[in-house]
Design an enzyme around this catalytic site. Structure first.
Site, short mmCIF file in Angstrom:
data_model
loop_
_atom_site.label_atom_id
_atom_site.label_comp_id
_atom_site.label_asym_id
_atom_site.label_seq_id
_atom_site.Cartn_x
_atom_site.Cartn_y
_atom_site.Cartn_z
N ARG A 60 41.29 47.46 81.92
CA ARG A 60 41.10 46.98 80.55
C ARG A 60 39.91 46.04 80.43
O ARG A 60 39.31 45.93 79.36
CB ARG A 60 42.37 46.26 80.07
CG ARG A 60 43.58 47.18 79.91
CD ARG A 60 44.79 46.41 79.43
NE ARG A 60 45.90 47.31 79.12
CZ ARG A 60 47.08 46.92 78.66
NH1 ARG A 60 47.30 45.62 78.45
NH2 ARG A 60 48.02 47.79 78.39
N ASP A 144 44.87 41.34 76.81
CA ASP A 144 43.73 42.15 77.26
C ASP A 144 43.64 43.50 76.57
O ASP A 144 42.76 44.30 76.88
CB ASP A 144 43.78 42.34 78.77
CG ASP A 144 45.09 42.97 79.25
OD1 ASP A 144 45.90 43.37 78.39
OD2 ASP A 144 45.30 43.05 80.47
N ASP A 145 44.55 43.78 75.63
CA ASP A 145 44.47 45.04 74.87
C ASP A 145 44.16 44.78 73.40
O ASP A 145 44.63 45.50 72.52
CB ASP A 145 45.77 45.84 75.01
CG ASP A 145 46.99 45.05 74.53
OD1 ASP A 145 46.86 43.85 74.23
OD2 ASP A 145 48.10 45.64 74.47
N ASP A 226 56.56 34.53 73.46
CA ASP A 226 56.09 34.23 72.10
C ASP A 226 57.24 33.84 71.19
O ASP A 226 57.09 32.98 70.31
CB ASP A 226 55.29 35.40 71.52
CG ASP A 226 55.97 36.75 71.66
OD1 ASP A 226 57.12 36.80 72.14
OD2 ASP A 226 55.35 37.76 71.27
#
Length: 350
Positions: A60, A144-145, A226
């Site tokens: 990625r 990272d996406d 999160d």
């Protein structure tokens, strides 16, 4: 002769007025541009950006470097790449393309404890950096996406007072979470869309997010990293998330409500875009970046024509996702292999 002289004087007067007007316009435009650049450069210096990745997903990083991560290391001073185990990277060259590389030594899976461990390291790193630079105003963390329009991000943050507690991102669920034994509820900004924390909020969170206790507290609460940050912010600190669904986008959005729905204005104004192997692959990152660069150069019409073409092409040539997996992460390849192996074993048993 008198009339000729009057005409000459009138022409000179009009030319003078025109030149003065042009000069004033130039000064105003220059002033506005310089002021915008000043705000932007000041915001850049006061914003820390974290990108979370893993050696499982090192492919990625190439897409990030081909798109929104500046290739010039001098422009990466405020950007930090956090990963789990540097020694296991097969491509050390790609790591050298990042100026600030941080090894967390957290477990390398996608389990709840491991993710909360990585989250705790992000907060600890910000607090350590803030001791070196007391002027830091913002911490923004991304996966990272994701594609991040840095110009839009900095311009957006420059308009907000970081001395007040702000928790900014995008909620991914349409309901609020309950806390056993309490009437109050909470929600959270999904890390998949990117989240920004103001300096004031980071100070309030500090007692709760140290790397020793946070992973264990996540497990006790039984929620993701999160989600736990949302619990701390909304339920414990009573600070509501600011959900900006037009600006922050994640891979959790439905396909027909994400890129197929976007027009060129979405691309121009949004701060983040999320990618997923079963919707829009990471190979789209450089394409999106080039479209945004065209817009920034004043070529919005050309960008729009190209974007419509790409959208129509994608709709008419859907990918065959049967038995597919995320090829940018070896962990997904292994899971797919293990699943297929398990099926073979079952068939053999039968």
């Amino acid at each position: 002769m008198f009339r000729r002289r009057n005409r000459f004087v009138l022409r000179c007067f009009l030319i003078t007025i025109l030149l003065i007007s042009i000069s004033i316009s130039f000064v105003v435009i220059t002033s506005i541009t310089q002021r915008k650049n000043y705000f932007t450069s000041t915001t850049v210096d006061r914003t820390i950006i974290f990108i979370r990745t893993s050696y499982h997903c090192q492919l990625r990083l190439d897409y990030l470097l081909q798109s929104w991560i500046p290739s010039n290391l001098s422009q990466q001073s405020n950007i930090y790449l956090l990963t789990d185990n540097i020694s296991k990277y097969s491509n050390k060259k790609v790591l050298n393309s990042f100026k600030n590389l941080i090894e967390t030594n957290c477990p390398q899976t996608h389990n709840r404890f491991d993710l909360c461990c990585k989250t705790a390291h992000e907060f600890e790193l910000f607090y350590n950096l803030s001791q070196i630079n007391s002027n830091l105003d913002w911490m923004c963390r991304f996966d990272d996406d994701q594609y991040v329009n840095l110009d839009n991000l900095y311009q957006f943050l420059s308009q907000i007072n970081s001395s007040k507690p702000y928790y900014i991102g995008r909620t991914s669920i349409d309901y609020r979470l309950k806390v056993p034994g309490h009437n109050r509820t909470y929600t959270f900004a999904t890390y998949g869309a990117g989240v920004c924390f103001s300096r004031a909020l980071l100070e309030k969170l500090r007692p709760y997010v140290n790397k020793t206790s946070l992973p264990h507290d996540c497990i006790k609460r039984g929620i993701s990293d999160d989600g736990y940050i949302g619990y701390l912010t909304e339920f414990i600190l009573n600070i509501s998330v600011i959900s900006l669904r037009e600006l922050f986008h994640s891979h959790l959005e439905n396909l027909d409500k994400s890129f197929r729905y976007f027009n060129i204005n979405h691309l121009e104004n949004a701060i983040t875009f999320g990618f997923a192997w079963d919707r829009y692959k990471l190979s789209w990152l450089p394409i999106i970046h080039q479209l945004i660069q065209l817009i920034n150069k004043g070529e919005k019409y050309a960008a729009n024509i190209l974007w419509i073409f790409l959208q129509n092409y994608e709709k008419n040539h859907p990918n065959n996702l049967t038995n597919q997996y995320d090829q940018s992460c070896t962990s997904y390849i292994r899971k797919s292999y293990e699943k297929d192996t398990f099926k073979i074993r079952i068939n053999k048993t039968i």
